[in-house]
Each structure stands twice: as C-alpha cells, then as structure tokens.
Design an enzyme around this catalytic site. Structure first.
Site, PDB file in Angstrom:
ATOM      1  N   HIS A 203       0.804  -1.242   0.000  1.00 29.93           N
ATOM      2  CA  HIS A 203       0.000   0.000   0.000  1.00 29.93           C
ATOM      3  C   HIS A 203       0.826   1.275   0.000  1.00 29.93           C
ATOM      4  O   HIS A 203       0.276   2.370  -0.110  1.00 29.93           O
ATOM      5  CB  HIS A 203      -1.018  -0.003   1.147  1.00 29.93           C
ATOM      6  CG  HIS A 203      -0.477   0.305   2.508  1.00 29.93           C
ATOM      7  ND1 HIS A 203      -0.557   1.574   3.047  1.00 29.93           N
ATOM      8  CD2 HIS A 203       0.114  -0.459   3.441  1.00 29.93           C
ATOM      9  CE1 HIS A 203      -0.034   1.547   4.267  1.00 29.93           C
ATOM     10  NE2 HIS A 203       0.392   0.318   4.526  1.00 29.93           N
ATOM     11  N   CYS A 325      -0.645  13.388  18.053  1.00 31.34           N
ATOM     12  CA  CYS A 325      -1.556  13.617  19.166  1.00 31.34           C
ATOM     13  C   CYS A 325      -1.821  12.284  19.838  1.00 31.34           C
ATOM     14  O   CYS A 325      -2.415  11.397  19.243  1.00 31.34           O
ATOM     15  CB  CYS A 325      -2.879  14.145  18.636  1.00 31.34           C
ATOM     16  SG  CYS A 325      -3.030  15.908  18.787  1.00 31.34           S
TER      17      CYS A 325
HETATM   18  C1  LIG Z   1       4.251   1.876   6.374  1.00 33.13           C
HETATM   19  C2  LIG Z   1       5.565   1.372   6.822  1.00 33.13           C
HETATM   20  C3  LIG Z   1       5.691   0.138   7.471  1.00 33.13           C
HETATM   21  C4  LIG Z   1       4.487  -0.712   7.811  1.00 33.13           C
HETATM   22  O1  LIG Z   1       3.915  -1.262   6.682  1.00 33.13           O
HETATM   23  P1  LIG Z   1       2.436  -1.922   6.770  1.00 33.13           P
HETATM   24  O2  LIG Z   1       2.338  -2.696   5.498  1.00 33.13           O
HETATM   25  O3  LIG Z   1       1.502  -0.773   6.836  1.00 33.13           O
HETATM   26  O4  LIG Z   1       2.412  -2.795   7.969  1.00 33.13           O
HETATM   27  C5  LIG Z   1       6.935  -0.288   7.831  1.00 33.13           C
HETATM   28  N1  LIG Z   1       8.017   0.448   7.568  1.00 33.13           N
HETATM   29  C6  LIG Z   1       7.951   1.632   6.945  1.00 33.13           C
HETATM   30  C7  LIG Z   1       9.202   2.404   6.682  1.00 33.13           C
HETATM   31  C8  LIG Z   1       6.725   2.146   6.570  1.00 33.13           C
HETATM   32  O5  LIG Z   1       6.662   3.335   5.976  1.00 33.13           O
END
Ligand SMILES: *Cc1c(COP(=O)(O)O)cnc(C)c1O
Length: 406
Positions: A203, A325
């Site tokens: 995502h 927050c």
């Molecule tokens: C968003 C993010 C995660 C977590 O990823 P998810 O798929 O949302 O669990 C881990 N590390 C970094 C650097 C991120 O930006």
C-alpha cells in the site's frame, strides 16, 4: 471537494490498473492456491507464482522462492527480526539498528531486549544519515543482525544500503532493510546491495493494504512467527491472500516500469517545493538530508508557528505534522527528536509526501496556502516579533539542536 492528497508516505491510493488485475481474484477466481488437485486451486497457484516472480524481479532477487508473502511490512519486519533472533540455532545475541526506524522495528527490538537480547543504535547525524564507522565499531562476535531502513518515512533520508551490505557481508552478519519507502522511488537490488532480508508493503506503492513480503535470501534461516500448515516454506503459515498478492505483484511490475520517469518528475516537483518555501518564507528549516533524500519527500519546520494550527488552517491539503496527538498530550515526532531537533521546532514541522497524482499546480497551491497562514499565525507570535527585531531568542530554544545521544 476533497483536499489535495500530499501524504504518500502514510499510504498511496490503489492504482486502477492494479485493481483491475485484482478483481478476478476477489470474484470468479476464488481457488485456494494450496488446492492443486483441481483447476480452481491451480489457477490461484499460477497467479501467486506470477506475483512472486514480479516481486522478485523488482528487487533483483535471483529466485522467486526467496519471497515470503506477509500481511504487510509490519509483519515482514517482525518476521525478519524475531525470525533471526529466535531461531534455535542462535543464542541471545546482539542487534544493531537506528533510532529513526519505523515502530515495527523499534517496538520489536524493544521486546527482544526484554527477552535478553542486547541492542545498540548506530549513530546518526542531524540529517538522519548513519555513521558507517560507528557501525564497524559496534559489530561484535555475537551480533545477530543489522537492520537499517533504506529510507525514512518522515524526513526522507536515504541510507547507504550498498555500503552497509558490504560491511555486513565482510563481517558475516545478516543484513535486513525495511525498504518500504524506498521501493518504487529509488533503485534497490538485493544482490548488488548484499541484502539478506528486505521488507515490502504494497500500500506504499499504489497496491492494496494488508499485503507485503519479506525477501529472505537463500540460506538465511528464520524462526516462523505464525505456525500452521507450513505455507511459504514454513516461514509464514496461513492461506495466501491471493487477491492481495496479485495486487502486490502488479504494483511491483508497474513501479519498475514507471520509476525512472516518475522519480525524476517527483524530484523536480520536490525541489520546486523546497525552493519556493526557502525563498518565500523566513525562519524555515529543511529536516533530513538535502541530497540523500527520497525524491518525493520534503519536511520543514516553520519556527514560531504551531504545526497543528497550521495543518488545521491548511485543511485543503492532506499533510501530516511532526507531532503525534496521543490521547493525553501532543508528542513531537520521535524521528525529529532522534536527529536532535528541539521539541519546539518539531512541533511546527510538516511533512510533504508527493505522489503520482500531484502536479506543479498542487505545489503552488500548498505553498501559497502555507505562506498565507504562516504569516498570519506568526503575527500572533511575540517570539517572532522579537526575532525580527534581532533579539537573541536562543534561550527559547527555537532553532537549537541538541546533539544526538545514540
Ligand atoms: C508503512 C511502513 C511500514 C508498515 O507497513 P504496513 O504494510 O503498513 O504494515 C513499515 N516500515 C515503513 C518504513 C513504513 O513506511
């Protein structure tokens, strides 16, 4: 009218072309990829195999077997760290990481510490750039893993992944990188960069939420964190999220094709944003590394302005601030704190996360809006008046950076 989306480090919209590839696997193609006795299962299996190849090709993995699908990068980070630390072949050793890592890393090492592992944080400078000599000094005979992010999600600082990989290989220590923010933005190649473990999230690169992967180089042994059924070479049991995995594969293929041109476009847009803010507003600080930086990130502190008030005033743009927050209080970002930014400045910081939908007009809109409100909010600040009159306001901590203590 919805606000302009400029928070692409938090998540990205699902690309319509990716959705189109996912749809059949949410509807007609419902087979379980483990049920290969019939065509329903085999069809799902082929889709998963193809996605595995797309992910492997995107990061330069030599064999698609090295991709373990997970529920996202949080799980991939947990599997990398706990998988290494808790494997029965290893003792309660030592882990190395950065204080600016994602919470999926920091909370995991904290938990491992409570279980008897030792953890050291590699020194970083005030741009968030890590010190390779310090890494060399910190490696011990019982060091189990080096985990360093490829790029930071708040300040955009990139790390010298290839150099870390070289050191890790020479010293015989496995190297994990959380590459979530870097993938699709800067080139990453697990073979060239000597990476042993790498976390991916769909995502953050225009794929669906709830799916990701861990690259596990051949020969690296991990203790599974979810048991039952022995899926994913025993490292991650559970019926595969076929639709999500198809989406991750499609997102990787799309990112590989679009990255060179899109990263360059974003870099130009980002530099334009930085230039306008620095030229048109006084008392601003760019946080993070000026050169070794994600092409889609800018992070600014606007002294004498409360970040939350500024965000509220700028609600026609979806941005995020340098404070979080919590239910009880306003806490400044741990990343800004770790690079030595004073709380007072961290509280007036804003992160700009550019993405595919953003245009030069968006940047002009956000800068014009910011200018208007920064000027208005500063009119209410006696400290700003004092600063303009040349009164030494260091005693108020504005702009003061204590040096990091990690
Ligand atoms: C968003 C993010 C995660 C977590 O990823 P998810 O798929 O949302 O669990 C881990 N590390 C970094 C650097 C991120 O930006």
């Amino acid at each position: 009218m919805k606000p302009i989306y400029m928070d692409h480090h938090a998540t990205t919209p699902l690309d319509p072309a990716v959705l189109q590839q996912i749809m059949p696997y949410l509807t007609n193609h419902f087979g379980n990829p483990s049920s290969t006795t019939h065509e329903y299962g085999r069809q799902a299996r082929r889709a998963v195999d193809r996605a595995r190849e797309q992910v492997a090709a995107f990061i330069g993995a030599q064999n698609s077997d090295e991709i373990v699908f997970t529920s996202g990068a949080t799980e991939a980070d947990n599997l990398a760290l706990k998988g290494i630390a808790l494997h029965p072949s290893r003792g309660k050793g030592h882990l190395l990481t950065l204080a600016t890592e994602h919470k999926a890393i920091l909370d995991t090492v904290e938990k491992l510490k409570k279980q008897g592992f030792s953890v050291d944080f590699i020194r970083i400078d005030r741009d968030g750039w890590m010190d390779l000599d310090h890494l060399q000094e910190l490696i011990r005979s019982d060091t189990l893993l080096i985990s360093v992010q490829a790029a930071n999600s708040e300040i955009g600082t990139l790390q010298p992944i290839a150099e870390i990989g070289k050191i890790a290989r020479e010293r015989g220590v496995p190297f994990h990188t959380d590459a979530v923010q870097a993938l699709g933005r800067v080139p990453i190649d697990v073979v060239r960069d000597s990476v042993d473990l790498l976390s991916i999230s769909a995502h953050k690169m225009y794929g669906p939420k709830g799916v990701g992967a861990l690259y596990v180089r051949k020969g690296v042994r991990l203790a599974s964190q979810i048991d039952g059924g022995g899926h994913e070479r025993g490292m991650r049991s559970g019926t595969l999220n076929v639709a999500g995995i198809v989406g991750l594969g499609a997102a990787c293929e799309m990112a590989a094709a679009e990255m060179p041109a899109e990263s360059e476009r974003l870099r130009i847009l980002r530099d334009y944003l930085i230039e306008r803010i620095e030229n048109e507003l006084d008392y601003t600080t760019l946080n993070g590394h000026r050169v070794e930086r994600l092409p889609n990130n800018a992070n600014f502190s606007f002294a004498f302005v409360e970040g939350e008030s500024l965000l509220l005033a700028c609600r026609d743009v979806a941005l995020s601030s340098g404070s979080a927050c919590t239910s009880a209080s306003l806490q400044s970002s741990y990343v800004l704190k770790a690079i030595g930014i004073a709380d007072s400045l961290a509280h007036c910081s804003i992160r700009f996360g550019l993405g595919k939908s953003n245009t030069r007009e968006h940047v002009d809109f956000v800068v014009d809006l910011l200018k208007k409100h920064v000027v208005r909010l500063r009119e209410m600040s006696p400290l700003y008046e004092m600063a303009k009159e040349g009164i030494d306001i260091d005693q108020f901590n504005w702009g003061e950076h204590s040096h990091d203590e990690h």
